[in-house]
Design a protein around this motif. Structure first.
Motif, PDB file in Angstrom:
ATOM      1  N   TYR A   1       0.856  -1.182   0.000  1.00 29.62           N
ATOM      2  CA  TYR A   1       0.000   0.000   0.000  1.00 29.62           C
ATOM      3  C   TYR A   1       0.892   1.231   0.000  1.00 29.62           C
ATOM      4  O   TYR A   1       1.832   1.322   0.791  1.00 29.62           O
ATOM      5  CB  TYR A   1      -0.898   0.030   1.238  1.00 29.62           C
ATOM      6  N   ASP A   2       0.596   2.192  -0.885  1.00 30.39           N
ATOM      7  CA  ASP A   2       1.368   3.432  -0.909  1.00 30.39           C
ATOM      8  C   ASP A   2       0.853   4.396   0.165  1.00 30.39           C
ATOM      9  O   ASP A   2      -0.062   4.061   0.925  1.00 30.39           O
ATOM     10  CB  ASP A   2       1.369   4.062  -2.303  1.00 30.39           C
ATOM     11  N   GLY A   3       1.416   5.574   0.228  1.00 30.90           N
ATOM     12  CA  GLY A   3       1.045   6.566   1.231  1.00 30.90           C
ATOM     13  C   GLY A   3      -0.392   7.028   1.152  1.00 30.90           C
ATOM     14  O   GLY A   3      -0.944   7.540   2.130  1.00 30.90           O
ATOM     15  N   ASN A   4      -1.023   6.860  -0.014  1.00 35.93           N
ATOM     16  CA  ASN A   4      -2.418   7.257  -0.190  1.00 35.93           C
ATOM     17  C   ASN A   4      -3.387   6.096   0.016  1.00 35.93           C
ATOM     18  O   ASN A   4      -4.584   6.233  -0.208  1.00 35.93           O
ATOM     19  CB  ASN A   4      -2.633   7.843  -1.584  1.00 35.93           C
ATOM     20  N   GLY A   5      -2.856   4.942   0.392  1.00 38.76           N
ATOM     21  CA  GLY A   5      -3.707   3.780   0.625  1.00 38.76           C
ATOM     22  C   GLY A   5      -4.042   2.979  -0.616  1.00 38.76           C
ATOM     23  O   GLY A   5      -4.895   2.100  -0.583  1.00 38.76           O
ATOM     24  N   ASN A   6      -3.347   3.275  -1.729  1.00 32.63           N
ATOM     25  CA  ASN A   6      -3.567   2.521  -2.970  1.00 32.63           C
ATOM     26  C   ASN A   6      -2.699   1.274  -2.975  1.00 32.63           C
ATOM     27  O   ASN A   6      -1.549   1.306  -2.538  1.00 32.63           O
ATOM     28  CB  ASN A   6      -3.207   3.378  -4.190  1.00 32.63           C
TER      29      ASN A   6
END
Length: 85
Positions: free
Chosen positions: A40-45
């Protein structure tokens, strides 16, 4: 599963449909519980791991990534140079 095996799985999925959505691939790989494969990236993707993408790019040089719709497809004659369109 290694990044190379993950990339080979992605290529097989792509070849079966002639396209592959990033979220579909990343979600499948995420279930293997290995952050090298998906995370998961910092934006929750949910994202495909960088090493997996590097291997996928080696296996599939004529496949491009549509940034707007987040999927891979075959290169078209009208595409700009580069992997992302």
């Amino acid at each position: 599963m290694t990044p190379k095996l993950a990339a080979e799985w992605m290529l097989a999925e792509f070849e079966a449909k002639q396209f592959l959505y990033q979220e579909e691939a990343a979600t499948h790989l995420l279930h293997l519980h290995d952050e090298e494969l998906a995370y998961y990236d910092g934006n929750g993707n949910v994202c495909v791991g960088r090493k997996v993408l590097a291997e996928f790019n080696k296996l599939a040089p004529d496949i491009v990534y549509e940034r707007a719709d987040k999927f891979w497809r075959e290169r078209l004659p009208s595409d700009q140079p580069g992997r992302q369109q």
